[in-house]
Write a protein that holds these residues in place. Structure first.
Motif, PDB file in Angstrom:
ATOM      1  N   ALA A  16       0.804  -1.222   0.000  1.00 61.31           N
ATOM      2  CA  ALA A  16       0.000   0.000   0.000  1.00 61.31           C
ATOM      3  C   ALA A  16       0.836   1.271   0.000  1.00 61.31           C
ATOM      4  CB  ALA A  16      -0.927   0.000   1.217  1.00 61.31           C
ATOM      5  N   ARG A  17       2.061   1.192   0.477  1.00 64.93           N
ATOM      6  CA  ARG A  17       2.879   2.400   0.601  1.00 64.93           C
ATOM      7  C   ARG A  17       3.764   2.653  -0.620  1.00 64.93           C
ATOM      8  NH1 ARG A  17       6.363  -0.265   5.497  1.00 64.93           N
ATOM      9  NH2 ARG A  17       7.732  -1.619   4.275  1.00 64.93           N
ATOM     10  N   GLU A  18       3.448   2.041  -1.744  1.00 62.89           N
ATOM     11  CA  GLU A  18       4.267   2.172  -2.941  1.00 62.89           C
ATOM     12  C   GLU A  18       3.468   2.748  -4.118  1.00 62.89           C
ATOM     13  OE1 GLU A  18       6.127  -1.616  -3.620  1.00 62.89           O
ATOM     14  OE2 GLU A  18       7.036  -1.658  -1.640  1.00 62.89           O
ATOM     15  N   PRO A  19       2.869   3.936  -3.943  1.00 57.83           N
ATOM     16  CA  PRO A  19       2.038   4.483  -5.019  1.00 57.83           C
ATOM     17  C   PRO A  19       2.823   4.889  -6.260  1.00 57.83           C
ATOM     18  CG  PRO A  19       2.302   6.108  -3.268  1.00 57.83           C
ATOM     19  CD  PRO A  19       2.878   4.821  -2.758  1.00 57.83           C
ATOM     20  N   GLN A  20       4.148   5.042  -6.134  1.00 58.04           N
ATOM     21  CA  GLN A  20       4.917   5.400  -7.337  1.00 58.04           C
ATOM     22  C   GLN A  20       4.807   4.307  -8.410  1.00 58.04           C
ATOM     23  OE1 GLN A  20       6.060   5.356  -4.212  1.00 58.04           O
ATOM     24  NE2 GLN A  20       7.380   7.108  -3.775  1.00 58.04           N
ATOM     25  N   GLY A  21       4.696   3.045  -7.987  1.00 56.63           N
ATOM     26  CA  GLY A  21       4.506   1.972  -8.954  1.00 56.63           C
ATOM     27  C   GLY A  21       3.224   2.149  -9.741  1.00 56.63           C
ATOM     28  N   MET A  22       2.172   2.567  -9.041  1.00 55.43           N
ATOM     29  CA  MET A  22       0.905   2.849  -9.719  1.00 55.43           C
ATOM     30  C   MET A  22       1.087   3.949 -10.755  1.00 55.43           C
ATOM     31  SD  MET A  22      -2.585   4.441  -8.072  1.00 55.43           S
ATOM     32  CE  MET A  22      -1.674   5.835  -7.391  1.00 55.43           C
ATOM     33  N   MET A  23       1.827   5.004 -10.385  1.00 57.20           N
ATOM     34  CA  MET A  23       1.995   6.111 -11.312  1.00 57.20           C
ATOM     35  C   MET A  23       2.789   5.703 -12.549  1.00 57.20           C
ATOM     36  SD  MET A  23       0.098   8.302 -10.106  1.00 57.20           S
ATOM     37  CE  MET A  23       0.408   9.354 -11.523  1.00 57.20           C
ATOM     38  N   ALA A 142       4.545 -11.230 -17.165  1.00 50.30           N
ATOM     39  CA  ALA A 142       3.902 -10.517 -16.063  1.00 50.30           C
ATOM     40  C   ALA A 142       4.956  -9.676 -15.361  1.00 50.30           C
ATOM     41  CB  ALA A 142       3.263 -11.491 -15.083  1.00 50.30           C
ATOM     42  N   LEU A 143       4.646  -8.399 -15.152  1.00 53.41           N
ATOM     43  CA  LEU A 143       5.541  -7.486 -14.436  1.00 53.41           C
ATOM     44  C   LEU A 143       4.805  -6.930 -13.231  1.00 53.41           C
ATOM     45  CD1 LEU A 143       7.146  -5.592 -17.445  1.00 53.41           C
ATOM     46  CD2 LEU A 143       8.295  -7.157 -15.891  1.00 53.41           C
ATOM     47  N   ASN A 144       5.398  -7.144 -12.049  1.00 46.16           N
ATOM     48  CA  ASN A 144       4.796  -6.736 -10.792  1.00 46.16           C
ATOM     49  C   ASN A 144       5.625  -5.585 -10.227  1.00 46.16           C
ATOM     50  OD1 ASN A 144       3.033  -9.163 -10.871  1.00 46.16           O
ATOM     51  ND2 ASN A 144       4.969 -10.228 -10.556  1.00 46.16           N
ATOM     52  N   TYR A 145       5.037  -4.385 -10.210  1.00 50.23           N
ATOM     53  CA  TYR A 145       5.799  -3.174  -9.905  1.00 50.23           C
ATOM     54  C   TYR A 145       5.827  -2.866  -8.408  1.00 50.23           C
ATOM     55  CZ  TYR A 145       6.570  -1.824 -14.716  1.00 50.23           C
ATOM     56  OH  TYR A 145       7.001  -1.790 -16.014  1.00 50.23           O
ATOM     57  N   HIS A 146       7.040  -2.694  -7.884  1.00 49.43           N
ATOM     58  CA  HIS A 146       7.290  -2.204  -6.532  1.00 49.43           C
ATOM     59  C   HIS A 146       8.159  -0.949  -6.643  1.00 49.43           C
ATOM     60  CE1 HIS A 146       5.860  -5.810  -4.261  1.00 49.43           C
ATOM     61  NE2 HIS A 146       6.065  -6.369  -5.439  1.00 49.43           N
ATOM     62  N   THR A 147       8.408  -0.311  -5.496  1.00 47.41           N
ATOM     63  CA  THR A 147       9.213   0.911  -5.540  1.00 47.41           C
ATOM     64  C   THR A 147      10.310   0.933  -4.490  1.00 47.41           C
ATOM     65  OG1 THR A 147       7.652   2.079  -4.089  1.00 47.41           O
ATOM     66  CG2 THR A 147       7.318   2.291  -6.461  1.00 47.41           C
ATOM     67  N   TYR A 148      10.639  -0.227  -3.914  1.00 44.18           N
ATOM     68  CA  TYR A 148      11.702  -0.233  -2.917  1.00 44.18           C
ATOM     69  C   TYR A 148      13.044  -0.344  -3.623  1.00 44.18           C
ATOM     70  CZ  TYR A 148      14.539  -1.291   1.130  1.00 44.18           C
ATOM     71  OH  TYR A 148      15.498  -1.250   2.092  1.00 44.18           O
ATOM     72  N   SER A 149      13.750   0.759  -3.750  1.00 43.55           N
ATOM     73  CA  SER A 149      15.080   0.828  -4.350  1.00 43.55           C
ATOM     74  C   SER A 149      15.000   0.682  -5.870  1.00 43.55           C
ATOM     75  CB  SER A 149      16.007  -0.234  -3.745  1.00 43.55           C
ATOM     76  OG  SER A 149      17.347   0.002  -4.110  1.00 43.55           O
ATOM     77  N   ASN A 150      16.127   0.858  -6.527  1.00 44.08           N
ATOM     78  CA  ASN A 150      16.205   0.807  -7.987  1.00 44.08           C
ATOM     79  C   ASN A 150      16.634  -0.587  -8.413  1.00 44.08           C
ATOM     80  OD1 ASN A 150      15.540   3.520  -8.059  1.00 44.08           O
ATOM     81  ND2 ASN A 150      17.681   4.156  -7.974  1.00 44.08           N
ATOM     82  N   LEU A 151      15.655  -1.493  -8.440  1.00 36.83           N
ATOM     83  CA  LEU A 151      15.944  -2.908  -8.651  1.00 36.83           C
ATOM     84  C   LEU A 151      14.990  -3.503  -9.674  1.00 36.83           C
ATOM     85  CD1 LEU A 151      16.154  -4.001  -4.888  1.00 36.83           C
ATOM     86  CD2 LEU A 151      18.059  -3.319  -6.361  1.00 36.83           C
TER      87      LEU A 151
END
Length: 208
Positions: A16-23, A142-151
């Motif tokens: 829930a705390r990774e809205p940058q992935g949504m953007m 399938a690509l599952n987007y997260h935003t923890y670090s540049n990985l």
């Protein structure tokens, strides 16, 4: 339109705390739509692929952060399931069936922990809905987007072992990160072991 084309799946905001992935997904959708008929690559992709997007996977967790921190910065990670001990939330990226509960390092059996995996695989309605949707399609990627670090993380996550397609993953990962210079590898390589994850289930049970 359901056509005889390769199918691709993008999703984000399972945490829930990774809205940058949504953007990222929203902007990519804008890019494709605004450049259709103008840019050859965007036009080709739309004409020759069925592309599916789920920008907000963890709906109630995201809404909780939006409500408590309307200007951004909400740090809630899980969904808002009321657990048996009075705590809230299941980590939806530990609730998938492939190697669910493999150990207590890659997920937790303690409900108040941030990586609590739930009582059973697919105990959460969010995971059930996406599972059923994935099973109804024939996704090639399938690509599952997260935003923890540049990985860029590839399977497997539950243990630091190779997959039958590791060489292909390495080729794709190198190509996908050649401009942004993200580090790539498995979760155990780059961060820590993870079990019951989206990546492992979509690859380990669906794409083999």
């Amino acid at each position: 339109i359901d056509e005889d084309e390769p199918e691709v799946f993008f999703n984000s905001l399972i945490h829930a705390r990774e809205p940058q992935g949504m953007m990222v997904l929203i902007y990519y959708m804008f890019y494709l739509l605004e450049n259709y008929g103008v840019d050859d690559e965007a036009t080709y992709l739309i004409n020759n692929r069925e592309i599916y997007f789920v920008p907000v996977f963890n709906v109630d967790g995201y809404e909780y952060n939006r409500t408590t921190d309307p200007n951004g910065g909400g740090y809630w990670r899980k969904n808002r399931r009321l657990n048996s001990d009075g705590s809230f939330g299941v980590d939806l990226n530990r609730n998938w069936g492939f190697e669910w509960g493999y150990d207590n390092n890659g997920s937790s059996d303690i409900p108040s922990d941030p990586t609590y995996r739930g009582t059973t695989p697919f105990s959460e309605p969010e995971n059930q809905v996406v599972r059923d949707f994935v099973l109804s399609r024939n996704f090639k990627v399938a690509l599952n987007y997260h935003t923890y670090s540049n990985l860029l993380i590839v399977p497997y996550g539950y243990e630091n072992i190779e997959t039958p397609d590791s060489l292909i993953f390495r080729d794709y990962a190198a190509e996908m990160t050649k401009y942004n210079n993200y580090a790539w590898g498995t979760s155990a390589d780059l961060l820590y072991a993870v079990n019951g994850s989206t990546d492992d289930w979509m690859y380990g049970e669906q794409l083999l």
